[in-house]
Design a protein around this motif. Structure first.
Motif, PDB file in Angstrom:
ATOM      1  N   GLU A   1     -22.011  71.751   5.228  1.00 46.18           N
ATOM      2  CA  GLU A   1     -21.985  72.304   6.593  1.00 46.18           C
ATOM      3  C   GLU A   1     -21.155  73.586   6.640  1.00 46.18           C
ATOM      4  OE1 GLU A   1     -23.302  72.449  10.390  1.00 46.18           O
ATOM      5  OE2 GLU A   1     -23.868  70.932   8.916  1.00 46.18           O
ATOM      6  N   TYR A   2     -20.019  73.594   5.968  1.00 44.65           N
ATOM      7  CA  TYR A   2     -19.177  74.793   5.915  1.00 44.65           C
ATOM      8  C   TYR A   2     -19.932  75.959   5.286  1.00 44.65           C
ATOM      9  CZ  TYR A   2     -15.584  78.002   4.307  1.00 44.65           C
ATOM     10  OH  TYR A   2     -14.847  79.127   4.052  1.00 44.65           O
TER      11      TYR A   2
ATOM     12  N   ILE B   1     -19.534  67.771   4.504  1.00 45.88           N
ATOM     13  CA  ILE B   1     -18.653  68.757   5.146  1.00 45.88           C
ATOM     14  C   ILE B   1     -18.713  70.076   4.372  1.00 45.88           C
ATOM     15  CG2 ILE B   1     -16.258  69.308   5.676  1.00 45.88           C
ATOM     16  CD1 ILE B   1     -15.835  66.377   6.327  1.00 45.88           C
ATOM     17  N   GLU B   2     -18.706  70.002   3.078  1.00 46.76           N
ATOM     18  CA  GLU B   2     -18.820  71.190   2.230  1.00 46.76           C
ATOM     19  C   GLU B   2     -20.146  71.909   2.494  1.00 46.76           C
ATOM     20  OE1 GLU B   2     -19.453  71.380  -2.379  1.00 46.76           O
ATOM     21  OE2 GLU B   2     -17.348  70.888  -1.939  1.00 46.76           O
TER      22      GLU B   2
ATOM     23  N   VAL C   1     -12.900  66.562  -0.495  1.00 51.09           N
ATOM     24  CA  VAL C   1     -13.699  66.837   0.715  1.00 51.09           C
ATOM     25  C   VAL C   1     -15.097  66.253   0.519  1.00 51.09           C
ATOM     26  CG1 VAL C   1     -14.626  68.667   2.193  1.00 51.09           C
ATOM     27  CG2 VAL C   1     -12.395  68.956   1.111  1.00 51.09           C
TER      28      VAL C   1
END
Length: 143
Positions: free
Chosen positions: A20-21, A17-18, A13
């Motif tokens: 943002e999560y 993205i990590e 990933v």
């Protein structure tokens, strides 16, 4: 805010993205903590029974019962007070009897024409008669 543990997804990933999560998870945790102060909780009925008193044992019911007993004693004394009013203030007695104890609706104008008085004089005598009745009832209560 409670402890937050950053979640790693591994090399598969992308890093943005990590990030943002985890940012969204931190925000959700913060919102839940803020809402916890204002959240309404439902309670089981069996838990409530042990906490809430029986309504018949509440002091407000005792006060209401005392007020009802006082009202009833005053109501029971009313015929005697009416007889006292008839002896001391026959004009007021007649007005009270015609105005409050009549089976038909009676107006002040009707009473004024019946007794040859003005409407204001009828109102004045009714007020005097009610004050005398109140006085008789209060005197009876204090005896």
């Amino acid at each position: 805010m409670g402890k937050f543990f950053y979640t790693h997804f591994g090399d598969d990933v992308p890093r943005h993205i990590e990030d943002e999560y985890n940012k969204l998870r931190r925000k959700e945790m913060w919102i839940e903590e803020k809402e916890a102060d204002f959240r309404a909780y439902s309670v089981d009925y069996d838990e409530l029974v042990t906490v809430i008193a029986d309504p018949s044992t509440l002091p407000i019911n005792e006060i209401a019962a005392e007020k009802e007993a006082l009202f009833q004693s005053r109501l029971d004394f009313l015929p005697v007070a009416m007889e006292m009013l008839r002896a001391e203030f026959p004009e007021g007695y007649a007005l009270i009897k015609d105005y409050f104890y009549s089976t038909n609706k009676v107006t002040l104008m009707y009473l004024a024409s019946k007794y040859g008085l003005t409407k204001n004089m009828v109102r004045y005598r009714l007020r005097l008669a009610k004050e005398k009745l109140k006085e008789y009832i209060i005197l009876h209560k204090n005896e």
